[in-house]
Design an enzyme around this catalytic site. Structure first.
Site, PDB file in Angstrom:
ATOM      1  N   SER A 134       0.828  -1.209   0.000  1.00 33.95           N
ATOM      2  CA  SER A 134       0.000   0.000   0.000  1.00 33.95           C
ATOM      3  C   SER A 134       0.856   1.251   0.000  1.00 33.95           C
ATOM      4  O   SER A 134       1.925   1.285   0.584  1.00 33.95           O
ATOM      5  CB  SER A 134      -0.923   0.043   1.210  1.00 33.95           C
ATOM      6  OG  SER A 134      -1.640   1.270   1.203  1.00 33.95           O
ATOM      7  N   LYS A 188      -4.528  -6.842   3.506  1.00 36.51           N
ATOM      8  CA  LYS A 188      -4.517  -5.714   2.572  1.00 36.51           C
ATOM      9  C   LYS A 188      -5.945  -5.378   2.117  1.00 36.51           C
ATOM     10  O   LYS A 188      -6.310  -4.214   1.995  1.00 36.51           O
ATOM     11  CB  LYS A 188      -3.646  -6.024   1.349  1.00 36.51           C
ATOM     12  CG  LYS A 188      -3.678  -4.960   0.246  1.00 36.51           C
ATOM     13  CD  LYS A 188      -3.136  -3.650   0.737  1.00 36.51           C
ATOM     14  CE  LYS A 188      -3.173  -2.454  -0.199  1.00 36.51           C
ATOM     15  NZ  LYS A 188      -3.612  -2.524  -1.542  1.00 36.51           N
ATOM     16  N   HIS A 191      -7.555  -3.530   4.894  1.00 37.02           N
ATOM     17  CA  HIS A 191      -6.947  -2.193   4.877  1.00 37.02           C
ATOM     18  C   HIS A 191      -7.684  -1.328   3.845  1.00 37.02           C
ATOM     19  O   HIS A 191      -8.038  -0.184   4.123  1.00 37.02           O
ATOM     20  CB  HIS A 191      -5.452  -2.321   4.530  1.00 37.02           C
ATOM     21  CG  HIS A 191      -4.807  -1.040   4.070  1.00 37.02           C
ATOM     22  ND1 HIS A 191      -5.025  -0.507   2.809  1.00 37.02           N
ATOM     23  CD2 HIS A 191      -3.963  -0.187   4.687  1.00 37.02           C
ATOM     24  CE1 HIS A 191      -4.342   0.611   2.683  1.00 37.02           C
ATOM     25  NE2 HIS A 191      -3.690   0.833   3.805  1.00 37.02           N
ATOM     26  N   ASN A 192      -7.925  -1.865   2.675  1.00 36.97           N
ATOM     27  CA  ASN A 192      -8.615  -1.096   1.639  1.00 36.97           C
ATOM     28  C   ASN A 192     -10.061  -0.796   2.029  1.00 36.97           C
ATOM     29  O   ASN A 192     -10.575   0.281   1.739  1.00 36.97           O
ATOM     30  CB  ASN A 192      -8.582  -1.838   0.300  1.00 36.97           C
ATOM     31  CG  ASN A 192      -7.210  -1.775  -0.352  1.00 36.97           C
ATOM     32  OD1 ASN A 192      -6.208  -1.539   0.321  1.00 36.97           O
ATOM     33  ND2 ASN A 192      -7.162  -2.002  -1.642  1.00 36.97           N
ATOM     34  N   GLU A 195      -9.938   1.973   4.276  1.00 40.60           N
ATOM     35  CA  GLU A 195      -9.638   3.158   3.456  1.00 40.60           C
ATOM     36  C   GLU A 195     -10.927   3.713   2.823  1.00 40.60           C
ATOM     37  O   GLU A 195     -11.142   4.929   2.808  1.00 40.60           O
ATOM     38  CB  GLU A 195      -8.631   2.735   2.381  1.00 40.60           C
ATOM     39  CG  GLU A 195      -8.140   3.803   1.454  1.00 40.60           C
ATOM     40  CD  GLU A 195      -7.177   3.183   0.413  1.00 40.60           C
ATOM     41  OE1 GLU A 195      -6.223   2.491   0.819  1.00 40.60           O
ATOM     42  OE2 GLU A 195      -7.395   3.393  -0.788  1.00 40.60           O
TER      43      GLU A 195
END
Ligand SMILES: *[C@@H]1O[C@H](CO)[C@@H](O)[C@H](O)[C@H]1NC(C)=O
Ligand SMILES: *[C@@H]1O[C@H](CO)[C@@H](O)[C@H](O)[C@H]1NC(C)=O
Length: 492
Positions: A134, A188, A191-192, A195
């Site tokens: 990222s 990940k 995480h997105n 986000e």
């Protein structure tokens, strides 16, 4: 090529992310081989390596030369589009690789694809990592947050490289061995999802300040700059502040006002919400962000709807009362922060649920730490999350960590004012509202779920439990209701 000239590592797939990561690795002093099927990409990368300081990077046009130019046991990072291109690239390269060599997929891959490939290459004696990367272009070039998962042995063989290449923060490089199998890709993905939540919440703060508070772009720029010095200090707040400051190069005013209000997406947010549903984990803030992207896509329909409702006397914004801008900015800051805590609590709980299902043993505090630098959600606040999990690794929810609980309570009045104001003037704040609803649901000892259970038992004999006695019960609701005691009494 003689032995001394072999590269420490290789990278295949030289689109923007790949080029930048390759240059970053070379700059940290690790000689790297670079490959792409399209020869011009290779030449472009080699040229950049020369221009950016004669970095130790050599380009290859043939996959065989590429693989053979790497020191054994070989590590090759591949950065191509997720899905089929990854399988194709593995096929091309694995032909020349030998047992003990390692493939690292740095794309936004679905975690199950990584688990499948890990098994497939294992038969050839190859090791495999699925590594979340990222930080966009900048991150890849100057220090991303790295989330590698898969074979521990593979991680160990490139740990020295990853630790130098990752973003560096006060408590170390932003990389850690995440866990087995597809753990790195899953982390990940979440995480997105987080986000998406952060970006949605920021856009709602902007909408309330602009559409309700009447702030100009200059005032928005100033408010966000101030926020960047507060508990909200983060990359996304910082770039948002910058955005309000950019003039339109094709006409008067600021560029932000000329951008079509239609959000794109690539799928990781959707996967996050799907996984949450699979695991029965509530992620309402992240789901609201995803829904908002879907609705934003219906631009033509929304324009038509606005006309229909206006013709019926309903304006875009329902009332225009004079507001104290300073007070509003302060309230919105608090609402944004409290909403953000709820969103992270949801994401972390999703990670924990998946970790239990898969036996990944995810260390949530350590994940918060590696997100402190390099990645899009990097923020001062992640250090507080890290500390919360260090205080109590079995924390049921971030909301009840003593510090976060205090921070939520301090902000809840302002938060309610912002959401109520938005509702009263007809400005939707799906992220902030669903965060608040999440908080208000989670913190209540008794919910109206008793009534839902009664309904389920009434029409489906699904049974229920009692608050005062053990056991499972079923009631003949229909029959008893017919005796209709309330009604009989009121007739007397
Ligand atoms: C090489 O570059 C093209 C784009 O020019 C890309 O589609 C392809 O996936 C890249 N990667 C490899 C390994 O060839
Ligand atoms: C935001 O805060 C960070 C850390 O204090 C700082 O480096 C950065 O320059 C700030 N950016 C803006 C736009 O205020």
């Amino acid at each position: 090529m003689d032995g001394a000239a072999l590269s420490r590592i290789g990278l295949a797939g030289l689109a923007v992310m790949g080029q930048n990561l390759a240059l970053n690795i070379a700059e940290k002093g690790f000689p790297i081989s670079a490959y792409n099927r399209t020869a011009s990409k290779v030449d472009e990368t080699v040229k950049r390596a020369v221009q950016e300081g004669n970095l130790p990077l050599n380009g290859h046009h043939s996959p065989q030369d590429f693989v053979l130019s790497i020191k054994k046991p070989r590590s090759v990072i591949i950065l191509v589009k997720a899905g089929l291109p990854v399988d194709q690239t593995i096929d091309t390269l694995a032909r020349y690789m030998e047992p003990g060599d390692c493939i690292v997929d740095g794309g936004n891959e679905w975690y199950e694809n990584t688990e499948r490939r890990l098994q497939a290459v294992k038969e050839k004696g190859l090791l495999y990592l699925g590594m979340g990367v990222s930080g966009g272009e900048e991150g890849a070039r100057y220090g991303p947050s790295l989330m590698p998962g898969g074979t521990l042995e593979a991680y160990k063989s490139i740990e020295d490289v990853l630790q130098k290449v990752a973003a560096q923060v006060d408590d170390g490089p932003c990389v850690t061995y995440v866990g087995e199998g597809g753990a790195g890709n899953f982390v990940k993905m979440v995480h997105n999802g987080i986000e998406y939540g952060d970006m949605q919440l920021i856009s709602e703060a902007y909408d309330v300040l602009k559409s309700v508070g009447g702030l100009t772009n200059q005032e928005l720029h100033e408010a966000f700059s101030e926020w960047n010095k507060s508990e909200l200090e983060s990359f996304l707040i910082e770039i948002t502040s910058d955005i309000f400051n950019v003039k339109d190069d094709k006409g008067p005013g600021e560029l932000v006002d000329k951008i079509l209000d239609k959000t794109g997406m690539k799928g990781t947010g959707k996967w996050t919400v799907q996984q949450a549903a699979e695991l029965s984990i509530a992620v309402p803030t992240i789901a609201a962000s995803l829904d908002s992207r879907f609705l934003s896509g219906l631009k033509e329909e929304r324009v038509a709807a606005a006309n229909i409702f206006r013709a019926n006397g309903l304006e875009d914004i329902l009332t225009h009362k004079k507001l104290d801008k300073k007070q509003l900015i302060d309230d919105v800051r608090k609402a944004l922060y409290a909403s953000k805590i709820c969103s992270y609590a949801q994401g972390m709980n999703l990670l924990r649920a998946k970790s239990l299902e898969k036996g990944w043993n995810l260390n949530l505090g350590e994940l918060a730490r590696i997100w402190k630098g390099g990645c899009i959600i990097r923020a001062a606040f992640l250090d507080r999350i890290k500390k919360a999990y260090n205080r109590n690794p079995n924390l049921a929810s971030l909301l009840i960590d003593p510090e976060f609980a205090r921070e939520m309570v301090e902000r809840q009045a302002a938060w309610r004012r912002v959401v109520s104001l938005a509702i009263s003037v007809g400005v939707s704040t799906p992220g902030m509202s669903s965060s608040l609803a999440y908080f208000d649901t989670y913190r209540r000892a008794r919910l109206p779920a008793n009534l839902v259970q009664a309904q389920r038992d009434y029409f489906g004999a699904h049974t229920y439990e009692r608050v005062d006695k053990d056991g499972t019960y079923h009631t003949e609701w229909h029959k008893l209701a017919k005796q209709n005691k309330f009604a009989a009494k009121s007739r007397m």
